[in-house]
Structure formats: C-alpha cells, structure tokens
Design an enzyme around this catalytic site. Structure first.
Site, PDB file in Angstrom:
ATOM      1  N   LYS A  29       0.021   5.263  -6.010  1.00  0.00           N
ATOM      2  CA  LYS A  29      -0.978   5.240  -7.095  1.00  0.00           C
ATOM      3  C   LYS A  29      -1.862   6.487  -7.034  1.00  0.00           C
ATOM      4  O   LYS A  29      -2.089   7.158  -8.026  1.00  0.00           O
ATOM      5  CB  LYS A  29      -1.813   3.959  -6.971  1.00  0.00           C
ATOM      6  CG  LYS A  29      -2.891   3.735  -7.994  1.00  0.00           C
ATOM      7  CD  LYS A  29      -4.239   4.302  -7.614  1.00  0.00           C
ATOM      8  CE  LYS A  29      -4.786   3.935  -6.293  1.00  0.00           C
ATOM      9  NZ  LYS A  29      -5.306   2.584  -6.160  1.00  0.00           N
TER      10      LYS A  29
ATOM     11  N   GLU B  38     -26.179  14.870  -4.199  1.00  0.00           N
ATOM     12  CA  GLU B  38     -27.609  15.056  -3.953  1.00  0.00           C
ATOM     13  C   GLU B  38     -28.453  14.169  -4.871  1.00  0.00           C
ATOM     14  O   GLU B  38     -29.619  13.909  -4.589  1.00  0.00           O
ATOM     15  CB  GLU B  38     -28.020  16.518  -4.074  1.00  0.00           C
ATOM     16  CG  GLU B  38     -28.020  17.056  -5.485  1.00  0.00           C
ATOM     17  CD  GLU B  38     -28.457  18.522  -5.570  1.00  0.00           C
ATOM     18  OE1 GLU B  38     -29.425  18.890  -4.894  1.00  0.00           O
ATOM     19  OE2 GLU B  38     -27.803  19.297  -6.312  1.00  0.00           O
TER      20      GLU B  38
ATOM     21  N   GLU C 241      -6.771   1.476 -13.508  1.00  0.00           N
ATOM     22  CA  GLU C 241      -6.200   2.638 -12.806  1.00  0.00           C
ATOM     23  C   GLU C 241      -4.962   3.147 -13.544  1.00  0.00           C
ATOM     24  O   GLU C 241      -4.808   4.342 -13.792  1.00  0.00           O
ATOM     25  CB  GLU C 241      -5.849   2.265 -11.361  1.00  0.00           C
ATOM     26  CG  GLU C 241      -7.093   2.058 -10.512  1.00  0.00           C
ATOM     27  CD  GLU C 241      -6.813   1.814  -9.029  1.00  0.00           C
ATOM     28  OE1 GLU C 241      -7.735   1.977  -8.230  1.00  0.00           O
ATOM     29  OE2 GLU C 241      -5.669   1.446  -8.671  1.00  0.00           O
TER      30      GLU C 241
ATOM     31  N   CYS D 227       0.822  -1.218   0.000  1.00  0.00           N
ATOM     32  CA  CYS D 227       0.000   0.000   0.000  1.00  0.00           C
ATOM     33  C   CYS D 227       0.853   1.263   0.000  1.00  0.00           C
ATOM     34  O   CYS D 227       0.664   2.162  -0.816  1.00  0.00           O
ATOM     35  CB  CYS D 227      -0.929  -0.029   1.215  1.00  0.00           C
ATOM     36  SG  CYS D 227      -1.900   1.465   1.382  1.00  0.00           S
TER      37      CYS D 227
ATOM     38  N   CYS E 284      -1.611   1.656  -3.079  1.00  0.00           N
ATOM     39  CA  CYS E 284      -2.584   2.734  -2.855  1.00  0.00           C
ATOM     40  C   CYS E 284      -1.979   4.132  -2.817  1.00  0.00           C
ATOM     41  O   CYS E 284      -2.457   5.037  -3.491  1.00  0.00           O
ATOM     42  CB  CYS E 284      -3.318   2.517  -1.529  1.00  0.00           C
ATOM     43  SG  CYS E 284      -3.540   0.824  -1.032  1.00  0.00           S
TER      44      CYS E 284
ATOM     45  N   TYR F 178      -8.624  -3.950 -11.447  1.00  0.00           N
ATOM     46  CA  TYR F 178      -8.341  -2.695 -10.731  1.00  0.00           C
ATOM     47  C   TYR F 178      -7.083  -2.006 -11.277  1.00  0.00           C
ATOM     48  O   TYR F 178      -7.095  -0.843 -11.640  1.00  0.00           O
ATOM     49  CB  TYR F 178      -8.042  -3.003  -9.265  1.00  0.00           C
ATOM     50  CG  TYR F 178      -9.197  -3.126  -8.311  1.00  0.00           C
ATOM     51  CD1 TYR F 178      -9.533  -2.080  -7.462  1.00  0.00           C
ATOM     52  CD2 TYR F 178      -9.912  -4.309  -8.197  1.00  0.00           C
ATOM     53  CE1 TYR F 178     -10.550  -2.208  -6.534  1.00  0.00           C
ATOM     54  CE2 TYR F 178     -10.934  -4.444  -7.267  1.00  0.00           C
ATOM     55  CZ  TYR F 178     -11.249  -3.396  -6.440  1.00  0.00           C
ATOM     56  OH  TYR F 178     -12.252  -3.519  -5.526  1.00  0.00           O
TER      57      TYR F 178
ATOM     58  N   HIS G 243     -27.171  21.188  -2.166  1.00  0.00           N
ATOM     59  CA  HIS G 243     -27.260  21.701  -3.527  1.00  0.00           C
ATOM     60  C   HIS G 243     -26.258  22.819  -3.768  1.00  0.00           C
ATOM     61  O   HIS G 243     -26.075  23.660  -2.893  1.00  0.00           O
ATOM     62  CB  HIS G 243     -28.678  22.219  -3.764  1.00  0.00           C
ATOM     63  CG  HIS G 243     -28.921  22.613  -5.175  1.00  0.00           C
ATOM     64  ND1 HIS G 243     -29.016  21.692  -6.201  1.00  0.00           N
ATOM     65  CD2 HIS G 243     -29.067  23.840  -5.740  1.00  0.00           C
ATOM     66  CE1 HIS G 243     -29.223  22.345  -7.340  1.00  0.00           C
ATOM     67  NE2 HIS G 243     -29.249  23.647  -7.094  1.00  0.00           N
TER      68      HIS G 243
HETATM   69  P1  NDP Z   1      -7.647  -8.148 -10.583  1.00  0.00           P
HETATM   70  O1  NDP Z   1      -7.932  -9.474 -10.031  1.00  0.00           O
HETATM   71  O2  NDP Z   1      -8.488  -6.999 -10.195  1.00  0.00           O
HETATM   72  O3  NDP Z   1      -7.654  -8.226 -12.179  1.00  0.00           O
HETATM   73  C1  NDP Z   1      -6.838  -9.113 -12.856  1.00  0.00           C
HETATM   74  C2  NDP Z   1      -7.133  -8.993 -14.328  1.00  0.00           C
HETATM   75  O4  NDP Z   1      -6.219  -9.777 -15.073  1.00  0.00           O
HETATM   76  C3  NDP Z   1      -8.525  -9.474 -14.695  1.00  0.00           C
HETATM   77  O5  NDP Z   1      -9.039  -8.646 -15.692  1.00  0.00           O
HETATM   78  C4  NDP Z   1      -8.259 -10.883 -15.217  1.00  0.00           C
HETATM   79  O6  NDP Z   1      -9.176 -11.279 -16.169  1.00  0.00           O
HETATM   80  C5  NDP Z   1      -6.917 -10.710 -15.876  1.00  0.00           C
HETATM   81  N1  NDP Z   1      -6.125 -11.939 -15.896  1.00  0.00           N
HETATM   82  C6  NDP Z   1      -5.893 -12.792 -14.877  1.00  0.00           C
HETATM   83  N2  NDP Z   1      -5.102 -13.804 -15.259  1.00  0.00           N
HETATM   84  C7  NDP Z   1      -4.830 -13.587 -16.570  1.00  0.00           C
HETATM   85  C8  NDP Z   1      -4.076 -14.278 -17.518  1.00  0.00           C
HETATM   86  N3  NDP Z   1      -3.446 -15.425 -17.226  1.00  0.00           N
HETATM   87  N4  NDP Z   1      -3.999 -13.788 -18.770  1.00  0.00           N
HETATM   88  C9  NDP Z   1      -4.651 -12.649 -19.102  1.00  0.00           C
HETATM   89  N5  NDP Z   1      -5.391 -11.932 -18.221  1.00  0.00           N
HETATM   90  C10 NDP Z   1      -5.485 -12.400 -16.965  1.00  0.00           C
HETATM   91  O7  NDP Z   1      -6.106  -7.907 -10.252  1.00  0.00           O
HETATM   92  P2  NDP Z   1      -5.225  -6.613 -10.241  1.00  0.00           P
HETATM   93  O8  NDP Z   1      -3.863  -7.100 -10.522  1.00  0.00           O
HETATM   94  O9  NDP Z   1      -5.790  -5.538 -11.072  1.00  0.00           O
HETATM   95  O10 NDP Z   1      -5.330  -6.156  -8.721  1.00  0.00           O
HETATM   96  C11 NDP Z   1      -5.105  -7.095  -7.681  1.00  0.00           C
HETATM   97  C12 NDP Z   1      -5.940  -6.785  -6.477  1.00  0.00           C
HETATM   98  O11 NDP Z   1      -5.390  -5.683  -5.791  1.00  0.00           O
HETATM   99  C13 NDP Z   1      -7.386  -6.356  -6.771  1.00  0.00           C
HETATM  100  O12 NDP Z   1      -8.233  -7.436  -6.976  1.00  0.00           O
HETATM  101  C14 NDP Z   1      -7.720  -5.586  -5.530  1.00  0.00           C
HETATM  102  O13 NDP Z   1      -8.138  -6.472  -4.531  1.00  0.00           O
HETATM  103  C15 NDP Z   1      -6.402  -4.945  -5.152  1.00  0.00           C
HETATM  104  N6  NDP Z   1      -6.355  -3.543  -5.609  1.00  0.00           N
HETATM  105  C16 NDP Z   1      -7.211  -2.635  -5.080  1.00  0.00           C
HETATM  106  C17 NDP Z   1      -7.198  -1.329  -5.494  1.00  0.00           C
HETATM  107  C18 NDP Z   1      -8.168  -0.347  -4.928  1.00  0.00           C
HETATM  108  O14 NDP Z   1      -8.724  -0.619  -3.879  1.00  0.00           O
HETATM  109  N7  NDP Z   1      -8.434   0.769  -5.595  1.00  0.00           N
HETATM  110  C19 NDP Z   1      -6.268  -0.863  -6.503  1.00  0.00           C
HETATM  111  C20 NDP Z   1      -5.424  -1.896  -7.008  1.00  0.00           C
HETATM  112  C21 NDP Z   1      -5.469  -3.179  -6.570  1.00  0.00           C
HETATM  113  P3  NDP Z   1     -10.600 -11.924 -15.765  1.00  0.00           P
HETATM  114  O15 NDP Z   1     -11.456 -10.788 -15.369  1.00  0.00           O
HETATM  115  O16 NDP Z   1     -11.034 -12.580 -17.031  1.00  0.00           O
HETATM  116  O17 NDP Z   1     -10.315 -12.892 -14.668  1.00  0.00           O
END
Ligand code: NDP
Length: 450
Positions: free
Chosen positions: A51, A440, A181, A43, A48, A177, A435
């Site tokens: 970012k 709102e 982002e 984080c 976080c 995510y 407002h």
């Molecule tokens: P996510 O799990 O959110 O997303 C992973 C993405 O990668 C999905 O779109 C998934 O596709 C795709 N994917 C997974 N495996 C493969 C593969 N082998 N080949 C191609 N595409 C693939 O992970 P992130 O890395 O974005 O983030 C990790 C975690 O960190 C989040 O889930 C969240 O919990 C946390 N986080 C929170 C944030 C916040 O609170 N603002 C910001 C950043 C991270 P599919 O959808 O098809 O599975």
C-alpha cells in the site's frame, strides 16, 4: 525432554506470529510456525507495505505538476501499472526472503501448509502432526464483503495489489482506512474515483474536524464522495459494471472495490471443535495474557480484533514471549496508540478526539490551525494542512494530537512519544521550533479555540 515436539507452535506467519516465533526461539525454546499462504501476512503482502509503495507511486503526478512552480519543465509523463506491480512484487519477494532468513536464523521451524487443530496440544499440517506445549493463533483477518447481488463482480484490497490493468473508473464501497487510502492512490494514478459510503462522514472514530477536513480536501482534489448511500446490487454490463444504489440510481464503472472492514480468520481450522470462545464478530476472546478459554491456546493480533495494526501485533508477540520465557510482565499499553491513514493528504493521530476528551473531562481546551504548507506557495497545489491539539485545562496535559497533511504520519510518531511522556502545553510552548517546517506549528499554537 518434554513430551511435546515443540514448546510453542505458532499458526500464521504475519507480523505478530513471526515476531512471537522469533522472540520465543531467541529465548532458547523450540518453536515452529505454520503458514498456508504468504510469509509476512497481510502487512507484507496485501497491506501496509505494498500500500505504501502504491502511495508513493500515486504522488508523482502532483509532484510533476508542482515542479513547474519551482522553475522545472517536466516532459510528458506516462504511468505504467504493470511495471509498478512487477517492481512491487519483486520487493515483496525480497521481504519474503528476509522473513524466512530471520526465522531460520533464530532457529524456528517453518512449516508450509494449512494448520488444523486436532486437540489442545496438537496441530496437523498437510497430514503431519505436531504437538506443542502452547499453541499461538495469529491468523489475522480477511476482507469482509456484505452479501449483495453481484458480489462475485467485486474486488477487495487483496486483489487490488495484483490487478492486471488499472481501471479508468472505480467505485469504492466503505469509508474507513482502506477506502480512503485506495481512493487517494487510484485518484493519484489517474483513475476516476468515487467513494460510496453508508455513513455521513469518512473515518468513523476519528476526530470530527479531521473527518470534515479530509473529505473537503479529497473532494477538492477531484474524488467523488457519496455519503449516506449504499450499493444495493452490482450488474455486469458489457465490459463494465453498473452499481445500483439504495436510492435507485445507477453508476456505471469499470471496477467495484469493497473496503467494508475485515473479519478475524478464526474459523475452519479447529478452534470451534476445541470450544475456543469467539465473540459476536468472530474474534478470538483472550484474557490480558492473550490466553483463550482453552489454557494451552493463545491468540494475538487481528484475529483478536483489539487494535488491528501491525505494530500492535508485534508488541503483543514480544510481550507474550517475554512473559513466558523471560518472566517479564505483559507490557502492551493500549492507550495513546498513534495511527496514520495514508490517504492524501495523510492523517496522523494519537490520543483522544475532542469528543472523547469532552466526554471524559469537564475542562478541555482545543488549539487548532489550518494553513497552506510552504511548499504549496509555489507548487500551485491547492492542499492545506490541519493541526489540532486537545488538552486538559487544569493540568495543561496534552491528551490528543491530530493532523491532516502530507507529513502527518512522520510528525505524529514524535508527538506520540511526547504524549506518552505526559507532555504539557507549557513544554510544547517552551520547545524551540525547527524553522521552516510544518512540525513547528505544534510548538507555536497560541490561540485557544472559542
Ligand atoms: P474500517 O473498519 O476502517 O472501515 C470499514 C468501512 O466500511 C466503514 O466506513 C464502515 O462504515 C463500512 N462498512 C462496514 N460494513 C459495511 C456494510 N455492510 N455495508 C456498507 N459499508 C460498510 O475497515 P477497513 O476495511 O478500511 O480496514 C480494516 C482495518 O485494517 C482498519 O480498521 C485498520 O485497523 C486496519 N488498517 C490500517 C491501516 C493503517 O494503519 N494505515 C490501513 C488499512 C487498514 P461505518 O463507518 O458506518 O461503520
């Protein structure tokens, strides 16, 4: 005097580990925390905090453009990436000092180095052994990158925070995510950005309307989103890279970033040897008291892969130490956890999606509106907001609130409190709006979607 050096030995000084260590020490027990990489964990260092600083940096271009509509003449603006990185690093250094001080002031021993579990009560760090009544594993997660030819050329979010220079073009693999982002950040900073996602929509698990609306808005801004595709291989070509997609096409780019999920940091430090059970995704299996199958070893946060969010790990750390040392029951409620995605426009969400609600209840009402926020009437920025509310007709209870819009993360935090308090639509309707605000809209939703 007990037979152990410490009452609690925490492995990993990220959000959950630090909070657990501080709270435990505050209860008067002897605590040590070991960290091999950076205090504050993902984080603070590669998540976080930096970012969000990048998000702020990326928003200025739109703001400079928008200023003209309000009568301002803004001079030629330029952006300096190394300066952003240096300022960000300085802020992270400040946070390291804050974390260190907080731990030391609470009486926690900070041990720098990689921890290795020797037995169920003993940890070694750089050759020194420490015994503890309880060991808490809070080692977080690490970016996952699928095995593809050319994998050595890619970067993950870890490296993005320290790039020497900003690329002119980037391809981001993934649609979660981190992908959305970083796509927003980089596009905002002027990078030609392409998302390459294997799925047919961004942000799996989010409300369908939110997913569609976000993709539409991001595309309108100029981000190129390729759905239903995947990178098969990456080749290095002169001073750039070529990403070969599954359909055989190739895209030339200056950088390829993978944001394809994260895996728990659960191997290579002795858990296997002690027989601590992991699930199929390498997450440490714990019971409702965060205890593994080895009674003296506990785990929380991303390494358990429950809800991988900083505030959740913090809540778990507090609940656990309050249970151990203040005799309080575990109190983390995993329902209605609000979350935000800091893409642009941002997303805030709490409670059930429409699809989840329809699966669970037979009488669901949906309220939905999309509109141009007031600022954009003069700004010339063509960005809309979406608000959606999901409720149970028979009880009038609101069970899901979703929003896309620049203020969504701030607004949804308040909505989460209302939902936890059991608010009904009638309560929302009888609440006087502020407002003129975007928020709102939540108390003036009148038309059920048919
Ligand atoms: P996510 O799990 O959110 O997303 C992973 C993405 O990668 C999905 O779109 C998934 O596709 C795709 N994917 C997974 N495996 C493969 C593969 N082998 N080949 C191609 N595409 C693939 O992970 P992130 O890395 O974005 O983030 C990790 C975690 O960190 C989040 O889930 C969240 O919990 C946390 N986080 C929170 C944030 C916040 O609170 N603002 C910001 C950043 C991270 P599919 O959808 O098809 O599975």
């Amino acid at each position: 005097m007990t037979q152990y050096d410490y009452d609690l030995f925490v492995i990993g000084a990220g959000s959950g580990g630090v909070r657990a260590a501080r709270m435990a020490s505050g209860h008067g027990v002897r605590v040590a925390i070991a960290e091999q990489r950076y205090i504050g964990g993902t984080c603070v260092n590669v998540g976080c905090v930096p970012k969000k600083l990048f998000v702020y940096a990326s928003q200025f271009r739109d703001q400079f453009d928008a200023a003209a509509g309000f009568g301002w003449t803004v001079g030629k603006s330029t952006f300096n990436w190394p300066s952003l990185i240096a300022n960000k690093n300085q802020e992270i250094e400040r946070l390291h000092a804050v974390y260190n001080n907080l731990l030391l002031k609470s009486g926690v021993s900070i041990i720098t180095g990689r921890a290795n579990l020797l037995d169920v009560h003993t940890v070694a760090v750089d050759g020194t052994e420490y015994s503890a009544e309880r060991i808490l594993v809070a080692t977080g997660g690490w970016p996952f990158v699928p095995d593809i030819p050319g994998k050595q050329h890619i970067v993950t979010s870890n490296e993005m925070f320290f790039l020497d220079q900003l690329p002119k073009r980037i391809i981001i693999a993934g649609g979660g995510y981190i992908a959305v982002e970083f796509a927003s950040i980089l596009h905002g900073l002027g990078v030609n950005t392409t998302i390459c996602h294997r799925g047919h929509k961004l942000l799996n698990g989010f409300d369908e309307d939110i997913r569609d609306f976000l993709a539409h808005e991001m595309t309108r801004k100029g981000i190129n989103i390729l759905f239903n595709t995947d990178i098969e291989a990456i080749e290095s070509a002169d001073d750039c890279f070529a990403a070969q997609l599954v359909d055989g096409s190739k895209i030339s780019t200056d950088l390829v970033m993978y944001a394809t999920g994260r895996i728990p940091n659960s191997t290579g430090f002795g858990l296997e040897k002690l027989g601590v059970e992991l699930d199929s995704k390498r997450a440490i299996k714990v019971n409702s008291d965060y205890q593994t199958n080895v009674p003296s070893i506990y785990a929380l946060g991303d390494v358990t892969n429950r809800v991988n969010l900083t505030p959740v790990a913090i809540a778990e750390g507090m609940a656990l130490t309050n249970k151990w040392y203040a005799n309080q029951p575990i109190s983390v409620d995993y329902d209605n956890i609000p979350t935000a995605v800091f893409c642009q426009p941002a997303i805030g969400t709490v409670g059930l999606t429409e699809a989840q609600a329809r699966e669970k209840y037979s009488d669901i009402d949906i309220y939905k509106t999309s509109f141009t926020p007031m600022k954009n009437t003069l700004s010339g920025v063509d960005e809309k907001n979406l608000i959606k509310m999901v409720l149970i007709r028979s009880t009038d209870r609101i069970i899901g609130v979703h929003m896309v819009g620049s203020d969504a993360p701030e607004i949804i935090q308040g909505m989460a409190i209302a939902i936890r308090a059991g608010a009904t639509k009638a309560i929302f309707d009888s609440t006087i709006g502020i407002h003129p605000t975007t928020a709102e809209e939540f108390v003036t939703l009148r038309e059920i979607e048919t």
